[in-house]
Motif scaffolding. Structure first.
Motif, mmCIF file in Angstrom:
data_model
loop_
_atom_site.group_PDB
_atom_site.id
_atom_site.type_symbol
_atom_site.label_atom_id
_atom_site.label_comp_id
_atom_site.label_asym_id
_atom_site.label_seq_id
_atom_site.Cartn_x
_atom_site.Cartn_y
_atom_site.Cartn_z
ATOM 1 N N ILE A 100 22.935 3.675 -33.236
ATOM 2 C CA ILE A 100 22.882 3.346 -31.605
ATOM 3 C C ILE A 100 23.911 4.660 -31.321
ATOM 4 O O ILE A 100 24.645 4.965 -31.527
ATOM 5 C CB ILE A 100 22.718 2.117 -32.044
ATOM 6 N N ILE A 101 22.599 5.363 -30.059
ATOM 7 C CA ILE A 101 23.693 5.576 -28.967
ATOM 8 C C ILE A 101 23.943 5.349 -27.955
ATOM 9 O O ILE A 101 22.860 4.848 -27.271
ATOM 10 C CB ILE A 101 23.077 7.395 -28.833
ATOM 11 N N ALA A 160 15.067 4.908 -36.865
ATOM 12 C CA ALA A 160 14.670 4.409 -35.676
ATOM 13 C C ALA A 160 16.421 4.485 -35.345
ATOM 14 O O ALA A 160 17.092 4.401 -35.417
ATOM 15 C CB ALA A 160 14.856 2.910 -36.104
ATOM 16 N N VAL A 161 16.662 5.014 -34.130
ATOM 17 C CA VAL A 161 17.071 5.497 -32.999
ATOM 18 C C VAL A 161 17.002 4.801 -32.026
ATOM 19 O O VAL A 161 16.240 4.494 -31.610
ATOM 20 C CB VAL A 161 17.628 6.857 -32.891
ATOM 21 N N VAL A 162 18.470 3.563 -31.513
ATOM 22 C CA VAL A 162 18.026 3.318 -30.026
ATOM 23 C C VAL A 162 18.793 4.189 -29.073
ATOM 24 O O VAL A 162 20.588 4.049 -29.882
ATOM 25 C CB VAL A 162 18.272 1.857 -30.526
ATOM 26 N N VAL A 163 19.032 4.559 -28.145
ATOM 27 C CA VAL A 163 19.381 4.914 -27.437
ATOM 28 C C VAL A 163 19.938 3.981 -25.507
ATOM 29 O O VAL A 163 18.928 3.714 -25.369
ATOM 30 C CB VAL A 163 18.977 6.236 -26.151
ATOM 31 N N HIS A 164 20.730 3.225 -25.873
ATOM 32 C CA HIS A 164 20.998 2.389 -24.291
ATOM 33 C C HIS A 164 22.005 2.869 -23.326
ATOM 34 O O HIS A 164 23.005 3.211 -23.944
ATOM 35 C CB HIS A 164 21.494 1.396 -25.142
ATOM 36 N N GLY A 165 21.910 2.547 -22.755
ATOM 37 C CA GLY A 165 22.841 2.386 -21.183
ATOM 38 C C GLY A 165 24.068 1.526 -21.847
ATOM 39 O O GLY A 165 24.067 0.623 -21.754
ATOM 40 N N VAL A 176 20.173 -5.225 -17.630
ATOM 41 C CA VAL A 176 19.158 -5.965 -17.694
ATOM 42 C C VAL A 176 18.688 -6.190 -19.475
ATOM 43 O O VAL A 176 17.942 -7.297 -19.207
ATOM 44 C CB VAL A 176 17.486 -5.120 -17.114
ATOM 45 N N THR A 177 18.563 -5.494 -20.526
ATOM 46 C CA THR A 177 18.614 -5.278 -21.686
ATOM 47 C C THR A 177 20.043 -5.173 -21.902
ATOM 48 O O THR A 177 20.825 -4.186 -21.616
ATOM 49 C CB THR A 177 17.100 -4.367 -22.162
ATOM 50 N N SER A 178 20.140 -5.655 -22.879
ATOM 51 C CA SER A 178 21.860 -5.604 -24.070
ATOM 52 C C SER A 178 21.760 -4.547 -24.999
ATOM 53 O O SER A 178 21.017 -4.817 -25.918
ATOM 54 C CB SER A 178 21.730 -6.863 -24.521
ATOM 55 N N PRO A 179 23.074 -3.721 -24.350
ATOM 56 C CA PRO A 179 23.859 -2.644 -25.800
ATOM 57 C C PRO A 179 24.545 -3.091 -26.934
ATOM 58 O O PRO A 179 24.097 -3.212 -27.478
ATOM 59 C CB PRO A 179 24.710 -2.170 -24.937
ATOM 60 N N ARG A 180 24.347 -4.383 -26.826
ATOM 61 C CA ARG A 180 25.072 -5.463 -28.117
ATOM 62 C C ARG A 180 23.863 -6.102 -28.802
ATOM 63 O O ARG A 180 23.924 -5.815 -30.073
ATOM 64 C CB ARG A 180 25.715 -6.610 -26.771
ATOM 65 N N PRO A 239 15.739 -0.823 -25.479
ATOM 66 C CA PRO A 239 14.921 -1.523 -25.774
ATOM 67 C C PRO A 239 15.712 -3.858 -25.386
ATOM 68 O O PRO A 239 17.035 -3.640 -25.533
ATOM 69 C CB PRO A 239 14.760 -1.473 -26.742
ATOM 70 N N TRP A 240 14.116 -3.531 -24.727
ATOM 71 C CA TRP A 240 14.294 -5.425 -25.231
ATOM 72 C C TRP A 240 14.638 -6.378 -26.491
ATOM 73 O O TRP A 240 13.343 -5.601 -26.923
ATOM 74 C CB TRP A 240 13.356 -5.908 -23.400
ATOM 75 N N LEU A 241 15.328 -6.832 -26.977
ATOM 76 C CA LEU A 241 15.560 -7.136 -27.802
ATOM 77 C C LEU A 241 16.416 -9.134 -28.364
ATOM 78 O O LEU A 241 17.545 -8.804 -28.576
ATOM 79 C CB LEU A 241 16.321 -6.341 -29.144
#
Length: 234
Positions: free
Chosen positions: A183-184, A151-156, A161-165, A135-137
């Motif tokens: 978060i995963i 809510a579950v966030v999955v991030h590369g 492009v968008t920030s895992p941090r 997600p773009w946060l």
């Protein structure tokens, strides 16, 4: 399949694009695709961002009994976030679903800009859970609407492009307001969900399976991510 509404005597395209509608649904899964920070160009279903969510919806569909679950996409008016256009479209889609089928517990799955819109749209009373993919946060993104929801966030891990941090920080905020949130991280994963795509889709399937159990404690990846004090790495 999509609905067409009448507005001022003219046909207006629906915000809800139905892909599967059982006779007696007990839940719904709706996807929201990515876009741009600012663009009033008309959003099209053949745009890459929209097409990217089709495998994600298929992965989610494999986790649910299709005779009980509605599958749908949000159709945006514009490609950009602008002043929250995708969020307004998400609310319209949820309203149309309510008019069509009555109150149905809903899981939202959003990617990038769509992840931001999905997390915001958790304020809708029918939204029970959100799965946000890369997600773009922005730093000031609100999380209070997630209180009492999942809510579950999955991030590369290597998203450029968008920030895992930013996603990790957001999950901390969501937990602080009473959300069951986790978060995963996908090791070496990218923003487009192309690198390690099979793992992305397997993760969607696993998380949706767990989020479909509203009367049970989360299990598997969902429970592990919600309980972990650091992002869960796959």
């Amino acid at each position: 399949m999509s609905i067409v509404r009448e507005s001022g005597g003219e046909s207006a395209p629906s915000a809800l694009w139905l892909r599967h509608r059982p006779q007696q649904p007990r839940a719904a899964i709706i996807t929201l695709h990515g876009g741009r920070a600012d663009s009033y160009q008309t959003s099209q279903r053949w745009h890459l961002a929209a097409m990217r969510m089709r495998p994600a919806l298929r992965a989610a569909a494999s986790a649910v009994p299709l005779d009980e679950v509605v599958l749908a996409h949000v159709h945006y008016r514009h490609r950009g976030w602008n002043q929250g256009d995708p969020l307004h479209d998400a609310y319209r889609a949820l309203g149309e679903l309510d008019q069509l089928l009555g109150p149905v517990p809903t899981i939202l799955i959003g990617h990038s800009m769509g992840g931001r819109a999905a997390l915001r749209a958790a304020s809708h009373p029918h939204v029970r859970s959100v799965l946000a993919l890369a997600p773009w946060l922005p730093p000031d993104e609100p999380a209070a609407q997630l209180s009492g929801k999942r809510a579950v966030v999955v991030h590369g891990e290597r998203d450029q492009v968008t920030s895992p941090r930013a996603s990790a920080d957001y999950i901390t905020q969501a937990r602080a307001v009473g959300a069951r949130a986790g978060i995963i991280l996908i090791r070496n994963g990218d923003h487009a969900m192309i690198r390690r795509s099979s793992l992305w889709h397997q993760t969607v399937t696993a998380v949706v399976t767990e989020l479909m159990r509203p009367d049970e404690q989360p299990a598997g990846l969902t429970a592990a991510s919600c309980l972990s004090t650091t992002p869960l790495m796959l």
